[in-house]
Write an enzyme that holds these catalytic residues in place. Structure first.
Site, PDB file in Angstrom:
ATOM      1  N   LYS A 237       0.883  -1.170   0.000  1.00  0.00           N
ATOM      2  CA  LYS A 237       0.000   0.000   0.000  1.00  0.00           C
ATOM      3  C   LYS A 237       0.913   1.211   0.000  1.00  0.00           C
ATOM      4  O   LYS A 237       1.592   1.506   0.983  1.00  0.00           O
ATOM      5  CB  LYS A 237      -0.893   0.000   1.235  1.00  0.00           C
ATOM      6  CG  LYS A 237      -1.779   1.242   1.353  1.00  0.00           C
ATOM      7  CD  LYS A 237      -2.804   1.067   2.467  1.00  0.00           C
ATOM      8  CE  LYS A 237      -3.790   2.208   2.540  1.00  0.00           C
ATOM      9  NZ  LYS A 237      -3.282   3.400   3.218  1.00  0.00           N
TER      10      LYS A 237
ATOM     11  N   GLY B 265      -8.064  10.007   8.878  1.00  0.00           N
ATOM     12  CA  GLY B 265      -8.319  10.177  10.294  1.00  0.00           C
ATOM     13  C   GLY B 265      -9.277  11.304  10.628  1.00  0.00           C
ATOM     14  O   GLY B 265      -9.532  11.577  11.790  1.00  0.00           O
TER      15      GLY B 265
ATOM     16  N   GLY C  98     -10.672   8.745   5.404  1.00  0.00           N
ATOM     17  CA  GLY C  98     -11.623   9.834   5.610  1.00  0.00           C
ATOM     18  C   GLY C  98     -13.024   9.414   6.016  1.00  0.00           C
ATOM     19  O   GLY C  98     -13.841  10.260   6.349  1.00  0.00           O
TER      20      GLY C  98
ATOM     21  N   ASN D  95      -9.544   2.474   8.953  1.00  0.00           N
ATOM     22  CA  ASN D  95      -8.796   2.184  10.162  1.00  0.00           C
ATOM     23  C   ASN D  95      -9.367   2.964  11.343  1.00  0.00           C
ATOM     24  O   ASN D  95     -10.021   2.404  12.213  1.00  0.00           O
ATOM     25  CB  ASN D  95      -7.301   2.498   9.959  1.00  0.00           C
ATOM     26  CG  ASN D  95      -6.444   1.964  11.098  1.00  0.00           C
ATOM     27  OD1 ASN D  95      -6.905   1.749  12.200  1.00  0.00           O
ATOM     28  ND2 ASN D  95      -5.180   1.744  10.847  1.00  0.00           N
ATOM     29  N   THR D  96      -9.167   4.278  11.323  1.00  0.00           N
ATOM     30  CA  THR D  96      -9.539   5.079  12.488  1.00  0.00           C
ATOM     31  C   THR D  96     -11.011   4.953  12.872  1.00  0.00           C
ATOM     32  O   THR D  96     -11.343   4.902  14.062  1.00  0.00           O
ATOM     33  CB  THR D  96      -9.209   6.567  12.220  1.00  0.00           C
ATOM     34  OG1 THR D  96      -7.857   6.654  11.776  1.00  0.00           O
ATOM     35  CG2 THR D  96      -9.374   7.394  13.472  1.00  0.00           C
TER      36      THR D  96
END
Lengths: 257, 257, 257, 257
Positions: C98, C159, C187, C208-209
Site C-alpha cells: 500500500k 483520520g 476519511g 482504520n480510524t
C-alpha cells in the site's frame, strides 16, 4: 483601500471575467461594464490573425480598457501551452498568461503534471502565470513555489455551474497558502457561490459561463460584482461562530447596553 | 425600480435588521446606516417604559428614521403575543408586529399552533402581521390565507448562524406561494447565506445576530446589504442551468459571434 | 457470487482494515473477526525487527489469517517508499504494497508526483501496488495506466472521519475508470459513509480510524461490514431516480397489479 | 438482544415496509422476505371489499405473516382519516393505524393541524397511532404528548428518494424526544440514507418506493435491511469524533500497544 496585487499591478475589482459565449458583442461590452472587471481573459486561438474575425474581436476587447489575460484553453500538453504563450506575447505584447493544460476532456480538469511543467517553463521565460488548477494542496504549493503569479483552483468543472464541490479543500488551500494569490477559477454558477469562496479569503474569482449563459448577462455581471464584494467584506468583517443550538437575538431580560 | 411592497408601503431595501446584541449603541447606529435597512425590529420588552433605559433606547431607534417593527420575542403563547402587540400599538403608534410565539426553548422555533392562532387574531384586530415561522409549507399557506403581511420562515434556528438547513423546503415555499410576501428570518450567518435565499426569489431577509456578533458589525452590515442585492439581481437575471459535466467556456473551434 | 478480484486473488469481503490505534491487541483481533476483512494493512515501520515488539505484533497479525498489505505510511518521497517496499518484500515475503507518499503533513494527502513515480518503479519491480491517492481523475488514470493493482482515492483527509467531501469527484472517477479497481481509502467516519461510496460502484473501502477509535471497535467493525454490503447491494440493485417532487407511494385510485 | 418496542409488541427488525408499486405480487412477496420486515403498511382503500381485487390482495398480505399497519394515505382531513381508521379496525381486526393527513398535494406533507387532531381522537378511541409528520419538533412533541405509538417524521417528500433534507432537524428531534419511538418515514432513496438516520438514533425506518421502484426490488430490500442494521450498530458503537484535520492512522513513532 481594499485593493489587491497580482503580477505587479494593483487592482480594485476582484472579479475577473471571460469573454466567450456571450449572445452578442454588445452584450459582452455591457456585461464587462456592469461587472467592473479590470481583467479579461480571452482564448488565444480566437486572437490569432489567421482566424477570421480574430482581429476585429481583439480590437473590441482592447477597447474595453481592461488588462488582457490570454488563456491557453484547448491545450493538452505543456509544449502546446508554452508555444501558444510565447506566440501570444509576441502578438499582443503581454507577458500575462492564463495557463490551462487540460488533462481530461470530460471534466476539463488541469493535468497536474503538464500544468506544473508548463508553469515552471513559463516563469523562467518571464511570464506572469495565472495557473488554472484543481483544489489539490500539494500541486498548488508546487505551483506557488514555482513562482506563478496566481494559483487558480477550480470550484467545480468548467461550465458546470455547480458551485464549490469541496469547500473543505478550498478552505485548506487558503489556510495553508497564506502568501499565495489565490483566485477561484471555474465552476461557479450563482452569485452566492462567489460570495462563499470570497468569505474563505480567496483573493478573487474568475467567471465566464455563469455570466455569459445567464438569461440576462448584464444583470448577472452586476450580481456577481456585488456578490464578490459582499463575500470580501464578509471575510474582512469576520463571521459570527456557527452554533449548534438557537440563541435568542432579542434577550428578554435586562438591557443590552 | 426593484422596490417591493409589504404592509401597504414600498421599500427599496430588502434587508430588515434587528437591534439587539450590538457591542454599543454607536455601533448599532453605524450598522443600520451601513445596511441601508428601512425596517428595524426591536423587542417589545425593551421598549416598555418600566424597563429602565427603555425610553432612551426607543428614542435612539426612532432617530434612525426607519420603520419600526416591534417583535414579540419571548412569548410562549398566542395570548401573550396578542397582548404584547396590543400594548405596542398603544404605546408606539404602529400596527406592525413581528409575531414570535416560541414553541421550544432549545430551537426557539415557532409554535405552529400558537402562531396561527395569534396571527388570525391580530389580523382581525387590524395589525400588519410579520409572522415568524418554520419552513413548513402547510403552515405557511395557512398564515398567508389568514392575511398576514409577510410569512417569515427560518433558515435555521435563531442565532445559530448555520445558514439554510433545507434549501429544498425554502425553494418549495417560494414556488408554491408565489403571491405571498416571503422573508427569510433567522439562522443566517454569512453574506452568502443571504444571497442563496434571495436567489430562490425570497422578497427579503431579516437578520440580527450575524451582523451584531460579527467581529466588525458595521462592515458586516454592508456585506449583507451587498449580498442581498447580489442574490436579488441573480434571481432576476436567471442563473445558468447546473450541469453534470464540464463544458469549455472558451470554444476552441470557430468564432462565438 | 459477488466476489471481486485484485492483485491476482479473489476476495469476498469488500472491507479492508487497518491495524493501528486499537485500544488493545485483543480488541484488534476481535474487530478483525467482526469485520470479516480478508486484507489487513499494517505500517511497515511497525513490522521491522529493530522496533521493539515488532516481531510480536507481526506474529499476532499473521495469526489472523488475512492477506497482509504492508503500507509505507510516513514516507515523504518516492525513494523512501520504494526502499521501504523492497525491504518489506524481503522480510515478509509479499509483493503487495500500500503506497503512501505523503505530500503535506497537515492533510496527509498524497504527493501526486511522488506517488506516480513510486508507483511506476514498484510496478516495474513486480509489486502489486495499492496506490493511495486523492480524487484527482487525471492522476488516478495515470496510476491505472502505470499498472497499479488498485487506485485508492481518499474520501477526506486520513483520520478526519468527515466522510466523502466530494461525491461528484468520486462518482466521476468511477464512471471514467470503469476498468480500474477502485477502493476508497481514508476519511470515512460512519457506516453510512461507506455505504455512500459503495453505492457509487467502488469496489471496496479501506478503513482504520473509524473502527479503531469508535467507542466500541468490535461492534463498529460489524457495522461497517454490513454497511459495505448494503452499499454494494444497493449499487447492484439500482436505486430509484431522485425526484424533485413528492409522489404517493400508495396510489389511491385503482389497484397496482 | 437489540429488539425494540412499539404499540405493545417487541420487534427485531427495524425496517417497516410498504406494499405498493411493486412490479408484481411475487416481487412483493420476495422483497418482504428479503427485507426481514415484521410490519407491513398498506393503503386502506386497497383493502376495502368493494375495490375489485381488494380481498385477494389482503389475503396475500396476510399470508406474509407480518403485523399489518393500515394507512390512511389519500386523506385530506382529520375526519376522513378517523373514519377510515374506524372502518379498518372493524374490517381487519387491528387497532394499529398509520395516520396520514395530507396538507399539500405537491409535497404530500402532513397537515400539522389535521394530524394532531386526528391523532388525539384516534388515541382516545384506543388506536395505536403511527403518526406521519414533518421534522417539526413542536408538532412532534405534541403528537408524542397526545400518546401516539410512534412519531414518524419524513426525511424528504414521499417518493422523492432524496434522502434526509435536514439532518440537523432530525438530530434535534432525536435529542429532544429521547422517550418517543421515532421512525423515519418517507423520502429515503438509497441504503446509505437509511444508515444515516439510524446512526442518529432513530428507532426504525419505513420505506416503500425506494424498494418497490428499484431496478431490483428484492435485492434492494436486502440492501436496506443491511443498511438499517449497519446504522443501528453504528449508533450503538459510537462514532469517532469528526476532525477538521488529518491524523495518521498509522503512528510512525513507537508502538501502539
Amino acid at each position: 483601500d481594499d485593493a489587491w496585487h497580482v503580477a505587479g499591478i494593483t487592482l480594485r475589482s476582484r472579479l475577473l471575467l471571460g469573454t466567450s459565449r456571450y449572445p452578442s458583442p454588445q452584450v459582452l461590452d455591457d456585461a464587462v461594464a456592469a461587472s467592473g472587471a479590470q481583467v479579461l481573459t480571452v482564448g488565444l486561438r480566437r486572437l490569432q490573425p489567421e482566424s477570421g474575425g480574430g482581429q476585429a474581436f481583439w480590437q473590441r476587447i482592447a477597447a474595453l480598457g481592461c488588462h488582457l489575460l490570454p488563456n491557453t484553453a484547448g491545450c493538452h500538453t505543456a509544449e502546446q501551452a508554452v508555444n501558444l504563450a510565447l506566440m501570444a506575447r509576441e502578438l499582443f505584447g503581454t507577458s500575462w498568461i492564463k495557463l490551462e493544460v487540460v488533462g481530461d476532456d470530460y471534466t476539463l480538469q488541469p493535468d497536474p503534471f503538464g500544468t506544473l511543467e508548463a508553469s515552471a517553463r513559463l516563469v523562467r521565460e518571464g511570464f506572469a502565470v495565472f495557473a488554472y488548477t484543481t483544489d489539490d494542496l500539494v500541486l498548488a504549493r508546487r505551483l506557488h513555489d514555482a513562482g506563478v503569479a496566481a494559483v487558480m483552483p477550480w470550484a467545480a468543472p468548467i461550465g458546470s455551474g455547480r458551485g464549490p464541490q469541496n469547500l473543505h479543500a478550498l478552505r485548506t488551500l487558503r489556510e495553508r497558502l497564506p502568501d499565495a494569490v489565490l483566485v477561484v477559477d471555474a465552476g461557479l454558477g450563482k452569485p452566492s457561490h462567489a460570495a462563499q469562496v470570497m468569505e474563505l479569503g480567496f483573493d478573487a474569482v474568475l467567471l465566464n459561463t455563469a455570466v455569459a449563459e445567464s438569461a440576462d448577462p448584464v444583470r448577472m455581471a452586476a450580481a456577481f460584482a456585488q456578490a464578490v464584494q459582499a463575500g470580501r467584506l464578509g471575510h474582512l468583517a469576520g463571521a459570527m461562530p456557527e452554533r449548534d443550538t438557537a440563541r435568542a437575538s432579542t434577550p428578554t431580560v435586562g438591557m443590552p447596553f
